[in-house]
Motif scaffolding. Structure first.
Motif, mmCIF file in Angstrom:
data_model
loop_
_atom_site.group_PDB
_atom_site.id
_atom_site.type_symbol
_atom_site.label_atom_id
_atom_site.label_comp_id
_atom_site.label_asym_id
_atom_site.label_seq_id
_atom_site.Cartn_x
_atom_site.Cartn_y
_atom_site.Cartn_z
ATOM 1 N N LYS A 15 -9.238 -0.250 -5.595
ATOM 2 C CA LYS A 15 -9.139 0.358 -4.262
ATOM 3 C C LYS A 15 -10.421 1.117 -3.966
ATOM 4 C CE LYS A 15 -6.958 1.980 -0.509
ATOM 5 N NZ LYS A 15 -5.964 3.030 -0.545
ATOM 6 N N HIS A 46 1.662 5.175 -2.337
ATOM 7 C CA HIS A 46 1.255 6.109 -3.399
ATOM 8 C C HIS A 46 2.517 6.552 -4.134
ATOM 9 C CE1 HIS A 46 -2.878 5.895 -2.191
ATOM 10 N NE2 HIS A 46 -2.417 5.849 -0.949
ATOM 11 N N ASP A 100 1.615 3.156 3.165
ATOM 12 C CA ASP A 100 0.729 4.184 2.598
ATOM 13 C C ASP A 100 1.622 5.357 2.156
ATOM 14 O OD1 ASP A 100 -1.532 5.539 1.798
ATOM 15 O OD2 ASP A 100 -2.398 5.723 3.806
ATOM 16 N N HIS A 116 0.853 -1.197 0.000
ATOM 17 C CA HIS A 116 0.000 0.000 0.000
ATOM 18 C C HIS A 116 0.883 1.239 0.000
ATOM 19 C CE1 HIS A 116 -3.465 2.487 2.058
ATOM 20 N NE2 HIS A 116 -2.905 3.133 1.052
ATOM 21 N N ALA A 135 -1.725 2.130 -4.386
ATOM 22 C CA ALA A 135 -3.086 1.742 -3.991
ATOM 23 C C ALA A 135 -4.076 2.874 -4.216
ATOM 24 C CB ALA A 135 -3.098 1.269 -2.554
HETATM 25 ZN ZN LIG Z 1 -3.419 5.029 0.780
#
Ligand SMILES: [Zn+2]
Length: 398
Positions: free
Chosen positions: A180, A93, A297, A91, A115
């Protein structure tokens, strides 16, 4: 039983002390492209934790032995360091910035998933970055056709456009590996259940998984989790209430247990806001319902936040009972099972692609941040040192 296995492996590895001719007959060669020397090799896929040399040839792991006496174009001295399979971050970006793949590589990350940075309208942008990345890189399409929006990806339900997402996937089957759905109240509002239903409608046409971003949803957990199928992923599993995976009495919700039994994966998704809080983490860890995978993330500013990098995120549960080997497993062999593109990774097994992360496990006092400015102090932290991908070595700039 485990001790017996190790004993047998130790016995077999005595071939390293045989004369050269015998070693070559046993599969060793005269020269390699890279030898990573003398590190503590921790590979949970092989239940291996021992001082080993790792030899690489033609982009693959060629040998893992107590001592490899052969020439190599490049020898990396890994004494005092950990040598582990290349880290996989499911996960991120990363595809939001052209610099992302390189920055992740310096962090030990040899495989990543973007994601849902973009939906159908601009899916070409992350796809271009994934294609040019040095790592194995793939993309989840945001069910919201305009991607991540400050005022909520699918607050306007018409943005959860099934036809648009399906045609984007059909045109990019090689790079789009799932859907997602961000379901928090500030992202999807009261549309969360319908957004997830549409995500499954898109994904099921291609046999792909859905990754849901949970936490602070309008709908209760069972209404959402009951829509998850085998192979789907729940990210932000430590999100605090409302609608955490745990109830006020410290019990994991039955719908959450049922999802794991069905084969749904649970991912940390560290992030920066509202995704993890120490009290929720402590309560969840205490039940034994531990994550399958760590993920950052990741974003371009991660190094300036509590995320820092994947090795830092992997260090955060060491104080909650997780062992060093378990933490490494979450970011290697476990993550390799989630998406087919990684199925042959997450291991240093001889013959596997030569993706290797060299880390330092420092002892001391380290401060870790949740997403609510809460800090804990840990005694150990993983730091990235160098990364090998497909046999090529990159060193982290200090
Ligand atoms: Zn995210």
């Amino acid at each position: 039983m485990r001790a017996m296995t190790v004993t047998r492996r130790e016995f077999l590895s005595t071939t390293a002390f045989l004369p050269l001719a015998a070693r070559m007959a046993a599969g060793q060669r005269n020269s390699y492209d890279v030898i990573i020397q003398g590190g503590r090799v921790i590979d949970p896929s092989l239940r291996l934790d021992a001082i080993r040399d790792v030899a690489i040839a033609n982009g693959r792991i060629a040998a893992v032995e107590p001592s490899i006496a052969a020439a190599a174009s490049r020898v990396f001295d890994a004494r005092g360091k950990l040598v582990v399979p290349g880290l996989i971050d499911i996960h991120t970006h990363t595809a939001r910035t052209p610099d992302g793949p390189r920055m992740n590589l310096e962090d030990g990350v040899t495989g990543w998933i973007d994601a849902g940075s973009q939906g159908a309208d601009k899916i070409a942008d992350p796809i271009a970055i994934a294609r040019s990345a040095p790592q194995q890189a793939r993309v989840l399409i945001n069910i919201g056709r305009a991607g991540i929006l400050p005022d909520g990806d699918t607050m306007d339900l018409s943005r959860a456009d099934v036809a648009a997402a399906r045609s984007a996937i059909a045109a990019n089957r090689d790079i789009i590996v799932g859907v997602k759905a961000r379901l928090s109240r500030e992202v999807a509002g009261a549309n969360d259940v319908e957004v997830l239903r549409r995500s499954q409608e898109v994904a099921s046409a291609f046999g792909l998984p859905v990754m849901i971003h949970m936490g602070q949803t309008m709908s209760p957990i069972p209404a959402l989790f009951d829509l998850l199928k085998r192979g789907d992923i729940v990210t932000h599993m430590f999100a605090p209430p409302p609608n955490a995976i745990i109830d006020d009495d410290g019990r994991i919700l039955p719908a959450v247990m049922a999802a794991r039994r069905r084969g749904v994966f649970f991912d940390v998704g560290n992030g920066q806001t509202r995704h993890m809080r120490w009290d929720t983490i402590a309560a969840v860890m205490k039940t034994g319902f531990w994550p399958d995978t760590f993920s950052t993330d990741w974003g371009p500013n991660s190094r300036e936040t509590g995320v820092i990098d994947l090795p830092n995120c992997m260090s955060k549960l060491l104080g909650y009972g997780m062992s060093v080997a378990d933490a490494i497993a979450c970011a290697t062999v476990n993550a390799s099972k989630v998406f087919p593109v990684f199925n042959d990774r997450g291991t240093l097994n001889v013959g596997a692609p030569a993706d290797v992360a060299i880390l330092e496990l420092r002892e001391g006092k380290f401060e870790f941040l949740d997403n609510y400015k809460g800090t804990i102090t840990g005694k150990q932290r993983f730091f990235p040192v160098a990364t090998v991908i497909g046999g090529a070595l990159t060193q982290r700039k200090a």
